[in-house]
Every structure is written in structure tokens, then in C-alpha cells.
Motif scaffolding. Structure first.
Motif, PDB file in Angstrom:
ATOM      1  N   ASP A  65       3.435   8.027  15.272  1.00 50.60           N
ATOM      2  CA  ASP A  65       2.104   8.332  15.768  1.00 50.60           C
ATOM      3  C   ASP A  65       1.144   8.255  14.590  1.00 50.60           C
ATOM      4  O   ASP A  65       1.551   8.111  13.441  1.00 50.60           O
ATOM      5  N   GLY A  66      -0.144   8.326  14.876  1.00 50.99           N
ATOM      6  CA  GLY A  66      -1.136   8.241  13.821  1.00 50.99           C
ATOM      7  C   GLY A  66      -1.274   6.859  13.214  1.00 50.99           C
ATOM      8  O   GLY A  66      -1.826   6.719  12.122  1.00 50.99           O
ATOM      9  N   HIS A  67      -0.798   5.825  13.898  1.00 48.53           N
ATOM     10  CA  HIS A  67      -0.917   4.465  13.398  1.00 48.53           C
ATOM     11  C   HIS A  67      -2.281   3.883  13.777  1.00 48.53           C
ATOM     12  O   HIS A  67      -3.012   4.444  14.590  1.00 48.53           O
ATOM     13  N   SER A  68      -2.596   2.748  13.175  1.00 43.91           N
ATOM     14  CA  SER A  68      -3.864   2.055  13.437  1.00 43.91           C
ATOM     15  C   SER A  68      -3.569   0.713  14.097  1.00 43.91           C
ATOM     16  O   SER A  68      -2.568   0.063  13.769  1.00 43.91           O
ATOM     17  N   VAL A  69      -4.451   0.293  15.003  1.00 44.13           N
ATOM     18  CA  VAL A  69      -4.241  -0.964  15.721  1.00 44.13           C
ATOM     19  C   VAL A  69      -5.532  -1.771  15.739  1.00 44.13           C
ATOM     20  O   VAL A  69      -6.639  -1.229  15.622  1.00 44.13           O
ATOM     21  N   LEU A  99       0.828  -1.197   0.000  1.00 43.20           N
ATOM     22  CA  LEU A  99       0.000   0.000   0.000  1.00 43.20           C
ATOM     23  C   LEU A  99       0.862   1.247   0.000  1.00 43.20           C
ATOM     24  O   LEU A  99       2.047   1.212   0.349  1.00 43.20           O
ATOM     25  N   LEU A 100       0.270   2.351  -0.371  1.00 43.44           N
ATOM     26  CA  LEU A 100       0.950   3.626  -0.238  1.00 43.44           C
ATOM     27  C   LEU A 100       1.124   3.948   1.246  1.00 43.44           C
ATOM     28  O   LEU A 100       0.216   3.693   2.044  1.00 43.44           O
ATOM     29  N   PRO A 101       2.260   4.477   1.661  1.00 41.52           N
ATOM     30  CA  PRO A 101       2.431   4.854   3.067  1.00 41.52           C
ATOM     31  C   PRO A 101       1.365   5.862   3.475  1.00 41.52           C
ATOM     32  O   PRO A 101       0.976   6.729   2.698  1.00 41.52           O
ATOM     33  N   ARG A 102       0.919   5.761   4.741  1.00 39.99           N
ATOM     34  CA  ARG A 102      -0.157   6.626   5.206  1.00 39.99           C
ATOM     35  C   ARG A 102      -0.232   6.629   6.725  1.00 39.99           C
ATOM     36  O   ARG A 102       0.308   5.749   7.396  1.00 39.99           O
ATOM     37  N   SER A 103      -0.909   7.620   7.236  1.00 42.59           N
ATOM     38  CA  SER A 103      -1.236   7.690   8.656  1.00 42.59           C
ATOM     39  C   SER A 103      -2.702   8.074   8.789  1.00 42.59           C
ATOM     40  O   SER A 103      -3.370   8.414   7.805  1.00 42.59           O
ATOM     41  N   SER A 104      -3.216   8.031  10.012  1.00 41.84           N
ATOM     42  CA  SER A 104      -4.613   8.380  10.306  1.00 41.84           C
ATOM     43  C   SER A 104      -5.598   7.559   9.485  1.00 41.84           C
ATOM     44  O   SER A 104      -6.679   8.047   9.140  1.00 41.84           O
ATOM     45  N   SER A 105      -5.226   6.332   9.157  1.00 44.55           N
ATOM     46  CA  SER A 105      -6.171   5.404   8.552  1.00 44.55           C
ATOM     47  C   SER A 105      -6.869   4.644   9.685  1.00 44.55           C
ATOM     48  O   SER A 105      -6.642   4.908  10.866  1.00 44.55           O
ATOM     49  N   SER A 106      -7.708   3.683   9.319  1.00 45.70           N
ATOM     50  CA  SER A 106      -8.400   2.901  10.335  1.00 45.70           C
ATOM     51  C   SER A 106      -8.512   1.461   9.865  1.00 45.70           C
ATOM     52  O   SER A 106      -8.735   1.208   8.675  1.00 45.70           O
ATOM     53  N   ILE A 107      -8.327   0.513  10.801  1.00 43.12           N
ATOM     54  CA  ILE A 107      -8.359  -0.905  10.470  1.00 43.12           C
ATOM     55  C   ILE A 107      -9.311  -1.628  11.417  1.00 43.12           C
ATOM     56  O   ILE A 107      -9.583  -1.167  12.528  1.00 43.12           O
ATOM     57  N   THR A 108      -9.815  -2.763  10.961  1.00 40.28           N
ATOM     58  CA  THR A 108     -10.647  -3.639  11.777  1.00 40.28           C
ATOM     59  C   THR A 108     -10.506  -5.057  11.257  1.00 40.28           C
ATOM     60  O   THR A 108      -9.981  -5.269  10.153  1.00 40.28           O
ATOM     61  N   ASN A 126     -11.220 -13.290  10.120  1.00 37.67           N
ATOM     62  CA  ASN A 126      -9.784 -13.542   9.908  1.00 37.67           C
ATOM     63  C   ASN A 126      -9.195 -12.692   8.787  1.00 37.67           C
ATOM     64  O   ASN A 126      -8.140 -13.019   8.243  1.00 37.67           O
ATOM     65  N   HIS A 127      -9.876 -11.610   8.440  1.00 37.17           N
ATOM     66  CA  HIS A 127      -9.364 -10.675   7.442  1.00 37.17           C
ATOM     67  C   HIS A 127      -9.167  -9.310   8.092  1.00 37.17           C
ATOM     68  O   HIS A 127      -9.969  -8.899   8.944  1.00 37.17           O
ATOM     69  N   LEU A 128      -8.082  -8.653   7.682  1.00 42.22           N
ATOM     70  CA  LEU A 128      -7.808  -7.299   8.153  1.00 42.22           C
ATOM     71  C   LEU A 128      -8.297  -6.312   7.090  1.00 42.22           C
ATOM     72  O   LEU A 128      -7.859  -6.360   5.938  1.00 42.22           O
ATOM     73  N   TYR A 129      -9.189  -5.412   7.477  1.00 39.01           N
ATOM     74  CA  TYR A 129      -9.753  -4.427   6.560  1.00 39.01           C
ATOM     75  C   TYR A 129      -9.185  -3.050   6.885  1.00 39.01           C
ATOM     76  O   TYR A 129      -9.054  -2.681   8.067  1.00 39.01           O
ATOM     77  N   LEU A 130      -8.875  -2.289   5.843  1.00 41.98           N
ATOM     78  CA  LEU A 130      -8.294  -0.952   6.007  1.00 41.98           C
ATOM     79  C   LEU A 130      -9.002   0.016   5.069  1.00 41.98           C
ATOM     80  O   LEU A 130      -9.261  -0.307   3.904  1.00 41.98           O
ATOM     81  N   TYR A 131      -9.283   1.207   5.598  1.00 40.30           N
ATOM     82  CA  TYR A 131      -9.909   2.230   4.757  1.00 40.30           C
ATOM     83  C   TYR A 131      -9.225   3.583   4.982  1.00 40.30           C
ATOM     84  O   TYR A 131      -8.980   4.001   6.112  1.00 40.30           O
ATOM     85  N   GLY A 132      -8.933   4.260   3.845  1.00 42.59           N
ATOM     86  CA  GLY A 132      -8.495   5.649   3.855  1.00 42.59           C
ATOM     87  C   GLY A 132      -7.155   5.885   4.498  1.00 42.59           C
ATOM     88  O   GLY A 132      -6.302   4.999   4.611  1.00 42.59           O
ATOM     89  N   GLY A 133      -6.962   7.119   4.928  1.00 42.85           N
ATOM     90  CA  GLY A 133      -5.701   7.551   5.518  1.00 42.85           C
ATOM     91  C   GLY A 133      -5.239   8.848   4.890  1.00 42.85           C
ATOM     92  O   GLY A 133      -5.920   9.449   4.040  1.00 42.85           O
ATOM     93  N   ARG A 182      -8.624  10.336   9.785  1.00 37.32           N
ATOM     94  CA  ARG A 182      -9.007  10.623  11.175  1.00 37.32           C
ATOM     95  C   ARG A 182     -10.434  10.147  11.451  1.00 37.32           C
ATOM     96  O   ARG A 182     -11.163  10.755  12.225  1.00 37.32           O
ATOM     97  N   HIS A 183     -10.802   9.065  10.833  1.00 33.00           N
ATOM     98  CA  HIS A 183     -12.124   8.478  11.012  1.00 33.00           C
ATOM     99  C   HIS A 183     -11.991   7.229  11.872  1.00 33.00           C
ATOM    100  O   HIS A 183     -10.928   6.966  12.445  1.00 33.00           O
ATOM    101  N   SER A 184     -13.062   6.451  11.948  1.00 32.31           N
ATOM    102  CA  SER A 184     -13.036   5.187  12.691  1.00 32.31           C
ATOM    103  C   SER A 184     -13.897   4.173  11.957  1.00 32.31           C
ATOM    104  O   SER A 184     -14.921   4.519  11.362  1.00 32.31           O
ATOM    105  N   ILE A 185     -13.458   2.908  11.986  1.00 37.68           N
ATOM    106  CA  ILE A 185     -14.244   1.808  11.438  1.00 37.68           C
ATOM    107  C   ILE A 185     -14.246   0.673  12.458  1.00 37.68           C
ATOM    108  O   ILE A 185     -13.345   0.569  13.306  1.00 37.68           O
TER     109      ILE A 185
END
Length: 536
Positions: free
Chosen positions: A502-506, A60-69, A73-80, A117-120
């Protein structure tokens, strides 16, 4: 970050290469043939709790302030957000149980659009997305639902119970509710929030939980939140230039805030924002964040809920070089000037005791004005000058003016030649052979990562490949630690820990905390790490 608010100022890690036996080296040479630029790394960065995931294919393109869930058993990521790209709107998933980790882009006919800077979160078989920034200083309070089976997005109808447009908040799941805390209200309000909302998935209704006035956290954004038992916990955050390191507990049964004090001796628990907080068994795990402008953290802490006590797992190492080499003390006082020694009075002596007007050539001072000088190289106090000698020298200079100028030119030329010779000899001291250049390479973690990315993530040239019995253009056959066989046949690198950010997702998956992206000094990341929580 992307917002132009005044408080949003934006802004090492390597592995030890162990010597390999001839048989292992031969095996590595035949199987892993790319030649990296790095051979020297720090062993102290190895941490058995951490693992770096190796992405197969295009990353992926490097990014911060994205959100994951995580869902099924799949990791989903949106935006950033990335400084060069701006706010992103791409949607990806990654199979965590696969033999190789591959990001798969999810394409839908209808999408929420750019978000940071959202949330999922995931609930049942759906993924929910709330709030965030859609443009510079423009926030939203929209909620979208993504049906994983149909791969379709749907926007929920906004009603009066919805909070105002909000971004940079923190969110967590509590039973069948989505808990939202803090953030920054955009639009006409334009202020920080300390409101605590609960979203009911089945009723599409928001409810404000902290209605009662009393002791509560100060308004802030960039904080973190997690749920444990019958409570939710929030830590840190910022309001303008002020950052916090306070821990608050909100009892979901009594709907009251409880402040949890921090031991004054625990100086490692610095104020921060943009960090992460998750719960595991009876502990809260805190990682990273930014403490001050251009001071991101890589420390790791745990809070025992039962005994109400913090413990530092890993102290911050982002500024260890500054700690090892303290800057010299500065003072405004000028150094006292050294006074020149006073010279005694000139005395007259009989002519028989005067020095010869033609001293030997080996006693001439380099750069002297004349070959008839009466001064010797040493500073003997018994050497004096007389008026008769000065008159004699003056007459000689007038008679041999051309000779003096010739001698002066020769002396100055010889002086320049000696200086040039000394300069050449000094430059030879800094000449370094090619085989010793590696000893002077930069150990900066960011530099090492950039060099590694050029070779390993990019497309290496064919002439950089190793061949049996043939040396590369660098003259050595070097095997990269990043290309060694993965331990246990897995697609991770054991012991590799993330750098300060900072600005990482967990997200939490089984006994692991997953960390993605973030940034440091406006340089974003696209790396993926696993933290083994069972090691605590």
C-alpha cells in the motif's frame, strides 16, 4: 505512516527457473556471470500482464507515500516517506522511452522541501505540487509550480479560496481542473474530510464542488480517485480503524454524488486504503492497498462503467499459505484424564509356587532398584509378591548394602549412556548434505527479495563470479533468472508482478499503468512495474 494519529497503524513473488539447454547455459555463463543465492522460485507468480523495470545505475531509496506524474514521456517523482529516513524531499525524473531506465536527480536552487502524502500532476509544460505532510502531524496547503524547461520551482500565493492544510488526499485531472478529494485536515481542525475541491490552473483559484447537502461519501483519507467521461470516481479509504470498499461517482455537470452498490457475492473486493484507482477506456482498474493491520493486498480488479459491474482479475495471494494450511481448532475443554487400571488384591501362595528370589538377568527391568527384584518386564497378572519374600529381600539388602549401591550406580550409568546413544542417533537424522540444503530454503517472498537484492542490487564479490570450467565456492554454476537476456531487447522482466503493498504511486502512460514503491509491514520498496492494460 509518519503521522502519529491513532488510525495510522503500519505495518511474493518470484520467477520459475526453467531448465536451459547446454548451448543456452554456455551462453548465459559467458555473458551473465553473477551468482545469486536463489535457485528455487514459484511458477504460479508469473503473470503476462505485468513487467518489472530494471533500473540501470543507482536506484532510489525505498519509499512510500510519494507521488509521480508523466510529462513529455518522462516520469517525475517527488518526496515520499521511509521509516528509517523520515520524510524525503528529493526530485527525480526517468525517461520512459530510453533503452535503459536511469533515475536522474533534478537539482534546483529553490525547492518545496520535505513532502509525503502529497499530490503532483502535470499540466501543459509545468508540474504542480499540492499539500502533504512536512513534519510529524504538520500538514500544508501550499502549491508549487515547477517549470520543466527552466528547472525552477515557484510557490503560488495562497488566497482565501484555498482549502485548509491537507494530507493523504487523492487527486486527479479533469480537463483543465485539478480535482482533490478527502484527506486529513491538519492544524487546528484535525479531522477527516469528504470535501471535493477543484483547482483552476489559469486562475489560481480553488472551488468547493460538493456544496449541496445530501447523500455523499463519509469523511476519509487514503482513498483513490480517477476521472472518466463527465464524472470522477472515488473508492475506499479509511477513517480511523474503519476502512471502506464503497464506490462513488460525482457527476461534474450536475455536481451530485451517486452511490454505486457492490455485488454482495463479490467477497474479493475487500475494504482497503492506500490503494490505487485509474481509468482506461470504459474500465476502472483497482490495485493493492491495505485491508487490515499487517494485511496488505496484491489483488487486481476492474469495474466496467457501462454495465456497472466489478470483475476480479487477480485475487489476493498475500496470505495464500494461511489459506492452504488452516490452523488447528482450539477448545477450552481439557482432555479427559485416562484412569490407571486397578490392580487386583495381593494373594498369598504356597512357598512352592512363589517366584524365585533370583530371576534371570535378561528379565531385569532397566532402572530397577535391585538385582533381587521379584517383578518381571511383562505385566503378567499371575505374578504376585508375598510377605515372606519381602522380608527375605530386606534381610539381603541389609547384608549387602555396598553391593546394592554399586549395582544401582552401574544401572544408572548404563541408562545415561543409552539415552546419549539414542540422542546421537536422532541428531544424525537431521544432518543434511550441502547439495540438499537448497531443498529446505525458505520460500517466503520477502526473504527471496532480500536475498536477491544482496546479490543483484548490491556489489557482488569478485569470488562469486562464474568462470569457464571453474566452479564457484558453492560448488555449482547457477544462472539467475534476473540476469537472463531481456525479452525483445527491452529493459523489463516479463511476467514479474509486484508483491502486496500500500502507499504506492501510480500513473498512466499509453496503454500501461506504472506502479512505483509503497511499503509492506513498514518495509518500503523502490521497484517499478508496468501493467499492460490492453490485456484486460
Amino acid at each position: 505512516m509518519y503521522s502519529n494519529r491513532s488510525h495510522t497503524y503500519r505495518k511474493n513473488d518470484s520467477l520459475k527457473l526453467y531448465p536451459a539447454s547446454p548451448t543456452e547455459s554456455h551462453l548465459q555463463e559467458s555473458e551473465y556471470k553473477y551468482l545469486p543465492l536463489i535457485t528455487k522460485v514459484n511458477q504460479e507468480q508469473l503473470d503476462p500482464k505485468w513487467q518489472e523495470c530494471k533500473i540501470d545505475g543507482k536506484n532510489l531509496l525505498p519509499r512510500s507515500s510519494s507521488s509521480i506524474t508523466i510529462l513529455n514521456n518522462h516520469l517525475y517523482l517527488y518526496g515520499g516517506y521511509q521509516y528509517a529516513e523520515g520524510i524525503m524531499k528529493d526530485f527525480y525524473k526517468l525517461n520512459l522511452n530510453a533503452q535503459t531506465y536511469v533515475w536522474q536527480k533534478i537539482k534546483c536552487d529553490y525547492e518545496p522541501g520535505p513532502r509525503c502524502r502529497h499530490s503532483i500532476c502535470s499540466y501543459l509544460d509545468n508540474i504542480y505540487l499540492f499539500g502533504g505532510q512536512v513534519a510529524d502531524s504538520i500538514s500544508t496547503n501550499e502549491i508549487f509550480i515547477h517549470d520543466v524547461k527552466k528547472q525552477q520551482w515557484q510557490k503560488l500565493e495562497i488566497n482565501k479560496t484555498y482549502p485548509s492544510p491537507l494530507d493523504n488526499h487523492c487527486a486527479t485531472l479533469y480537463n483543465d481542473q485539478w480535482i482533490i478529494f478527502g484527506g486529513f485536515y491538519g492544524g487546528n481542525e484535525c479531522k477527516h474530510s469528504n470535501d471535493l475541491f477543484s483547482f483552476n490552473f489559469n486562475e489560481n483559484r480553488w472551488m468547493k464542488l460538493n456544496k449541496q447537502k445530501g447523500m455523499e461519501p463519509a469523511p476519509r483519507d487514503g482513498s483513490s480517485i480517477t476521472s472518466h467521461n463527465q464524472s470522477v470516481y472515488i473508492f475506499g479509504g479509511k477513517n480511523g480503524d474503519k476502512r471502506y470498499n464503497d464506490l462513488w461517482q460525482f457527476n461534474m455537470l450536475t455536481l451530485q454524488w451517486i452511490f454505486i452498490g457492490i455485488d454482495s457475492l463479490n467477497e474479493d473486493l475487500r475494504t482497503r486504503s492506500g490503494h490505487s484507482l485509474i481509468s482506461y477506456q470504459n474500465k476502472l482498474i483497482l490495485f493493492g492497498g491495505i485491508h487490515d493491520v499487517t494485511w496488505e493486498l496484491d489483488d487486481l480488479h476492474s469495474f466496467n462503467v457501462d454495465i456497472q459491474k466489478w470483475k476480479t482479475i487477480n485475487a489476493d495471494t498475500s496470505r495464500r499459505k494461511e489459506a492452504e494450511v488452516p490452523s488447528p481448532t482450539k477448545t477450552n475443554r481439557n482432555q479427559p484424564r485416562q484412569q490407571k487400571p486397578r490392580r487386583g488384591p495381593i494373594l498369598l501362595r504356597p512357598l512352592s509356587l512363589r517366584k524365585s528370589p533370583s530371576p534371570s538377568p535378561n528379565k531385569l527391568r532397566p532402572g530397577s532398584q535391585s538385582q533381587y527384584s521379584s517383578y518381571s518386564i511383562n505385566n503378567n497378572p499371575n505374578n504376585f509378591a508375598s510377605p515372606e519374600l519381602s522380608q527375605y529381600q530386606s534381610n539381603q539388602n541389609n547384608q549387602n548394602n555396598s553391593t546394592v549401591h554399586t549395582t544401582l550406580n552401574n544401572v544408572q550409568e548404563r541408562k545415561r549412556w543409552e539415552q546419549k546413544k539414542k540422542k546421537t542417533a536422532m541428531l544424525k537424522l537431521f544432518e543434511v548434505e550441502n547439495r540438499e540444503i537448497m531443498n529446505f530454503q525458505d520460500d517466503c517472498n520477502v526473504t527471496e527479495k532480500l536475498k536477491t537484492s544482496i546479490i543483484l542490487i548490491g556489489n557482488p564479490k569478485q569470488d562469486l563470479k562464474l568462470k569457464k570450467g571453474i566452479l564457484t565456492e558453492f560448488g555449482q554454476q547457477i544462472i539467475s533468472k534476473f540476469l537472463l537476456p531481456i525479452t525483445g531487447g527491452q529493459n523489463v522482466i516479463n511476467g514479474k508482478k509486484p508483491c502486496a503493498r500500500d502507499g504506492h504511486s501510480v500513473a498512466v502512460f499509453n496503454d500501461f499503468m506504472i506502479v512505483f514503491g509503497g511499503d509492506r509491514h513498514t518495509m518500503s520498496f523502490n521497484d517499478l512495474y508496468f501493467l499492460n492494460l490492453s490485456h484486460f
